[in-house]
Scaffold this motif. Sequence first.
Motif, mmCIF file in Angstrom:
data_model
loop_
_atom_site.group_PDB
_atom_site.id
_atom_site.type_symbol
_atom_site.label_atom_id
_atom_site.label_comp_id
_atom_site.label_asym_id
_atom_site.label_seq_id
_atom_site.Cartn_x
_atom_site.Cartn_y
_atom_site.Cartn_z
ATOM 1 N N THR C 10 15.426 3.841 0.195
ATOM 2 C CA THR C 10 14.180 3.300 -0.359
ATOM 3 C C THR C 10 14.427 2.672 -1.724
ATOM 4 N N VAL C 14 13.569 -1.200 -2.712
ATOM 5 C CA VAL C 14 12.646 -1.571 -3.790
ATOM 6 C C VAL C 14 13.373 -2.414 -4.833
ATOM 7 N N ALA C 17 14.140 -5.899 -3.483
ATOM 8 C CA ALA C 17 12.935 -6.723 -3.330
ATOM 9 C C ALA C 17 12.410 -7.200 -4.674
ATOM 10 N N ASP C 18 12.384 -6.288 -5.653
ATOM 11 C CA ASP C 18 11.747 -6.622 -6.938
ATOM 12 C C ASP C 18 12.737 -6.799 -8.068
ATOM 13 N N HIS C 112 7.433 0.189 -10.014
ATOM 14 C CA HIS C 112 7.590 -0.489 -8.735
ATOM 15 C C HIS C 112 7.594 0.462 -7.550
ATOM 16 N N LEU C 113 8.037 1.677 -7.769
ATOM 17 C CA LEU C 113 7.962 2.671 -6.699
ATOM 18 C C LEU C 113 6.504 2.983 -6.421
ATOM 19 N N ARG C 115 3.961 1.007 -6.756
ATOM 20 C CA ARG C 115 3.384 -0.081 -5.977
ATOM 21 C C ARG C 115 3.830 0.003 -4.533
ATOM 22 N N HIS C 116 5.054 0.407 -4.334
ATOM 23 C CA HIS C 116 5.591 0.452 -2.980
ATOM 24 C C HIS C 116 4.928 1.538 -2.150
ATOM 25 N N PHE C 117 4.722 2.714 -2.782
ATOM 26 C CA PHE C 117 4.211 3.845 -2.008
ATOM 27 C C PHE C 117 2.698 3.960 -2.023
ATOM 28 N N ARG C 118 2.061 3.277 -2.966
ATOM 29 C CA ARG C 118 0.601 3.342 -3.096
ATOM 30 C C ARG C 118 0.090 4.752 -3.027
#
Lengths: 134, 125, 287
Positions: C10, C14, C17-18, C112-113, C115-118
Amino acid sequence: MPPAPAKRIRLASTSDIVNARRAAQAMLEAAGMRQIRITRFSTAISEIARNTVTHGGGGMMELAHEAFDGRRWLTATFTDSGAGIADIEQAMSDGFSTAKSLGLGLGGAKRLADAFEIESTPQGTTVKLACRLT
Amino acid sequence: MSRHGADRGAPILALGRNLVVSIRDDLDDQAIVELQDRLTEEISRRRAEGVIIDVSRLDVVDTFAGRMIGALAKMSRILDARTVVVGVRPAVAMTLVELGMTLGEVETALNLDRALEILAGSKSR
Amino acid sequence: MTEESNELSTLVAVLRADYDAILDEWLAAQSDEGVRRTELFSEREIRDQSRSVLSAIQDALTGNGEFRLESEDWEPVKDLLKTISQERVDRGGTIEESTRFILTLKQPMFEHLKRHFRSRIEDLLDEIWLSSRIIDQLGMYTMRVFLEERDAVIRRQQAEMMDLSTPVVQVWDGIVALPLIGTLDSERAQMVMENVLEAIVEREALIAIIDITGVPAVDTLVAQHLIKTAAAIRLMGAECVISGISPRIAQTIVHLGVDMPEVVTRGSLESALQYAFQTIGLTVRGK
């Protein structure tokens, strides 16, 4: 950069003692150590290498770079399968010059190295010397 | 000056009534025994008055080598030759002290000249 | 290796991607925390350093499935951090700045994590813990190499100072003197020993005078060092005289039970010189 690979030197006869000593000298020189420190440690190596050959019936020395306590060390590990040293404390206190312990430069080697470990059983002996690089 | 002894091991040179033997770095046990033989032989044959043992090529002297040098000196003394060891390097001197080896009552000199002076001095005994 | 057993998958995803955003935010976080001192490093250098480290971290994460700082995958990251730390030592940076450099990476990573996991809190916490562990270990590594490098610099400087402060003087043909000034500690005494022995060889001296008039006090270790020095000098075929022994030091030596056989001692440099001249067979005559 990964540390330099360990170096193994066979210690079968007395002519191998010089090889062991020179290998250590080369590694210490490469590490930029001062001459006096190189000489001290090489002498310790020479002592133990001789013991391994003459009292241990031959064996092996392994030189390696190690890191512990936040410092870097050059270690020399000697192994043999000889009959072992019956009384280590006595052997080390007699050191170098008495007829009884002729050849056992253990006490001297301990003083010349920065760190010293020994383990001896009737199945064999392991001595580890270390020289602090940083 | 004349030269004796095989080149394997340490060469033994004659300087007047003195002998000079230069110990090599890589003498194995066999060569050491041979050296002791040759040296005592030469001392006796030439009735040498002095022996100079040059250890300047030794960058490491452990207890074994130290005892060997001491033995050579003792043999020479027994054969009535005064012995001087020259060329002990600083690092070697420091290490020998650390090991507790003093090379017995063997005399030492900084270089060949000094050694010869010492030996010359003993002639006028 | 299955996806489940790869705990780093993961993070890698992440980061990949970012990447650009994380890099920019990291640089911003560094400024905020006062890590970016542009008088030490230029904007450009800091950006390059950060980018290299981030890329190296990404590569390391792509390796094996489990995080182990000792594994070979992390060597490039460690090498970079080491070089950067050494640079900081050389340029006078502090250990806080050096360590915060890597620690501030947490901020963009967590962001950013998140945002990824919401709303998947459990998973988010796992990843935060993992990335925190990784960055903390990198931080500790950075601290360690910073200290090692600083210690090395200090030692080098000390050695230079010691060299300068133990000059050997040639008093006469065959006589050298080493006037020592200041406190002698074990390390300095060792340096003295080496210097005097080298000088004896270089100058072909017969006698070495070690004068300790300027040394206020001596402890057991130093006394033993001086004796060893005398012994080593004798082994080399020269003679050693220790001069300038004060009454106080004489008492210390006796009280400490230090044995000084065969070491020639003299109260003053003057009498040591007299002894030396005598020994080499010279006399000084008045006019």
